[in-house]
Design an enzyme around this catalytic site. Structure first.
Site, PDB file in Angstrom:
ATOM      1  N   LYS A  14     -14.398   5.207  -0.451  1.00 22.34           N
ATOM      2  CA  LYS A  14     -14.612   3.760  -0.301  1.00 22.34           C
ATOM      3  C   LYS A  14     -15.117   3.145  -1.608  1.00 22.34           C
ATOM      4  O   LYS A  14     -14.579   2.143  -2.069  1.00 22.34           O
ATOM      5  CB  LYS A  14     -15.633   3.460   0.820  1.00 22.34           C
ATOM      6  CG  LYS A  14     -15.260   4.034   2.176  1.00 22.34           C
ATOM      7  CD  LYS A  14     -16.263   3.650   3.244  1.00 22.34           C
ATOM      8  CE  LYS A  14     -17.642   4.244   3.036  1.00 22.34           C
ATOM      9  NZ  LYS A  14     -17.737   5.704   3.315  1.00 22.34           N
ATOM     10  N   ARG A  89     -21.416  -0.237  10.007  1.00 20.01           N
ATOM     11  CA  ARG A  89     -21.428   1.167  10.386  1.00 20.01           C
ATOM     12  C   ARG A  89     -21.797   1.353  11.856  1.00 20.01           C
ATOM     13  O   ARG A  89     -21.824   2.487  12.335  1.00 20.01           O
ATOM     14  CB  ARG A  89     -22.434   1.932   9.529  1.00 20.01           C
ATOM     15  CG  ARG A  89     -21.837   2.591   8.285  1.00 20.01           C
ATOM     16  CD  ARG A  89     -22.972   3.214   7.485  1.00 20.01           C
ATOM     17  NE  ARG A  89     -22.603   4.343   6.693  1.00 20.01           N
ATOM     18  CZ  ARG A  89     -22.334   4.308   5.384  1.00 20.01           C
ATOM     19  NH1 ARG A  89     -22.329   3.169   4.746  1.00 20.01           N
ATOM     20  NH2 ARG A  89     -22.073   5.415   4.725  1.00 20.01           N
ATOM     21  N   ARG A 128     -19.701  15.801  -6.170  1.00 19.14           N
ATOM     22  CA  ARG A 128     -20.410  14.646  -6.739  1.00 19.14           C
ATOM     23  C   ARG A 128     -21.904  14.936  -6.866  1.00 19.14           C
ATOM     24  O   ARG A 128     -22.544  14.510  -7.814  1.00 19.14           O
ATOM     25  CB  ARG A 128     -20.192  13.401  -5.874  1.00 19.14           C
ATOM     26  CG  ARG A 128     -20.878  12.178  -6.453  1.00 19.14           C
ATOM     27  CD  ARG A 128     -20.506  10.892  -5.768  1.00 19.14           C
ATOM     28  NE  ARG A 128     -20.988  10.846  -4.393  1.00 19.14           N
ATOM     29  CZ  ARG A 128     -20.761   9.836  -3.559  1.00 19.14           C
ATOM     30  NH1 ARG A 128     -20.038   8.817  -3.960  1.00 19.14           N
ATOM     31  NH2 ARG A 128     -21.234   9.855  -2.339  1.00 19.14           N
ATOM     32  N   ARG A 134     -27.699  12.025  -6.569  1.00 21.92           N
ATOM     33  CA  ARG A 134     -27.947  11.513  -5.212  1.00 21.92           C
ATOM     34  C   ARG A 134     -28.427  12.649  -4.326  1.00 21.92           C
ATOM     35  O   ARG A 134     -27.695  13.606  -4.075  1.00 21.92           O
ATOM     36  CB  ARG A 134     -26.651  10.916  -4.638  1.00 21.92           C
ATOM     37  CG  ARG A 134     -26.462   9.467  -4.994  1.00 21.92           C
ATOM     38  CD  ARG A 134     -25.199   8.904  -4.417  1.00 21.92           C
ATOM     39  NE  ARG A 134     -25.123   8.949  -2.962  1.00 21.92           N
ATOM     40  CZ  ARG A 134     -24.225   8.297  -2.249  1.00 21.92           C
ATOM     41  NH1 ARG A 134     -23.330   7.546  -2.860  1.00 21.92           N
ATOM     42  NH2 ARG A 134     -24.209   8.387  -0.942  1.00 21.92           N
ATOM     43  N   ARG A 145     -24.919  16.069   8.499  1.00 23.21           N
ATOM     44  CA  ARG A 145     -25.601  15.055   9.304  1.00 23.21           C
ATOM     45  C   ARG A 145     -24.948  13.692   9.116  1.00 23.21           C
ATOM     46  O   ARG A 145     -24.762  12.918  10.055  1.00 23.21           O
ATOM     47  CB  ARG A 145     -27.092  15.003   8.907  1.00 23.21           C
ATOM     48  CG  ARG A 145     -27.871  13.844   9.481  1.00 23.21           C
ATOM     49  CD  ARG A 145     -28.100  13.962  10.981  1.00 23.21           C
ATOM     50  NE  ARG A 145     -28.999  15.062  11.274  1.00 23.21           N
ATOM     51  CZ  ARG A 145     -30.331  14.969  11.315  1.00 23.21           C
ATOM     52  NH1 ARG A 145     -30.900  13.821  11.086  1.00 23.21           N
ATOM     53  NH2 ARG A 145     -31.069  16.024  11.585  1.00 23.21           N
TER      54      ARG A 145
END
Ligand code: B4P
Length: 190
Positions: A14, A89, A128, A134, A145
């Protein structure tokens, strides 16, 4: 106004595709994930609230993200349209977005859903995580999760947008360029 929801599980591409789409169609990019990470980096009270939730791979409360999006829409009155990336979401978020856009008589034109299988998602996010810094990308349990949260709370939005005849499926496997071309094909046909 061209208002698009770019939809898909975590790691579907996205963010990657939004960057290209907003350049081509001159849209404003609204990514709740990016906004939350800025709040965390700035150490705001909202950021402090969101940090541990995101590190666990769970969803931040609806009221928080709905308020953030409303502020950003209000701050861009001259926008040619918005790409909503990672929002909505949940059904509550989708209903709130419809209400906000109804006030502007500029409803969502389409929900473009990037389809990617779980194995590929895990692979991309772990890759990534090696250099993004992150924390939610570094750990396979947290990624699982996030995928579970998506399946339980976010995937039902497919029916929400199908009921409005706005759901468009796009294959999210392939090169970034191939997927971009598919997305543009759908948008140009709207
Ligand atoms: P987000 O920032 O939205 O993160 P994400 O869903 O994991 O997807 P992202 O956009 O980052 O990844 P992308 O698919 O572009 O959310 C993070 C957290 O914030 C959530 O877990 C939640 O806690 C919170 N949050 C955000 N919005 C919320 C909301 N509305 N409500 C509640 N909580 C919210 O790309 C992933 C990787 O794939 C990249 O490394 C990219 O390079 C790679 N990639 C992309 N396309 C590829 C391709 N074609 N082939 C190979 N790799 C590709």
């Amino acid at each position: 106004m061209l208002n698009i929801v770019l939809f898909g599980p975590p790691g579907a591409g996205k963010g990657t595709q939004s960057a290209r789409l907003l350049e081509k169609y001159h849209l404003v990019h609204l990514s709740t994930g990016d906004i939350l990470r800025v709040e965390i980096a700035n150490g705001t009270s909202l950021g402090l609230e969101a940090k541990s939730i995101m590190e666990r791979g769970e969803l931040v409360p609806d009221a928080v993200v709905i308020g953030m999006i409303k502020n950003k829409i209000d701050a861009n009155p001259a926008a040619a349209g918005f790409i909503f990336d990672g929002f909505p979401r949940t059904k509550a978020q989708a209903a709130a977005l419809d209400d906000m856009l109804a006030e502007k008589s500029a409803p969502i034109k389409a929900m473009l859903a990037l389809e990617v299988n779980d194995d590929e998602l895990m692979k991309r996010l772990l890759l990534r995580g090696k250099d993004s810094g992150r924390p939610d990308d570094a750990n396979p349990e947290v990624i699982s999760r996030r995928i579970l949260e998506y399946n339980n709370k976010t995937a039902p939005l497919i029916d929400y947008y199908k009921d409005q005849d706005k759901f468009r499926s796009v294959d999210g496997i392939g090169t970034v360029e191939e997927i971009f071309e598919s997305l543009c094909g759908v948008i140009d046909g709207l």
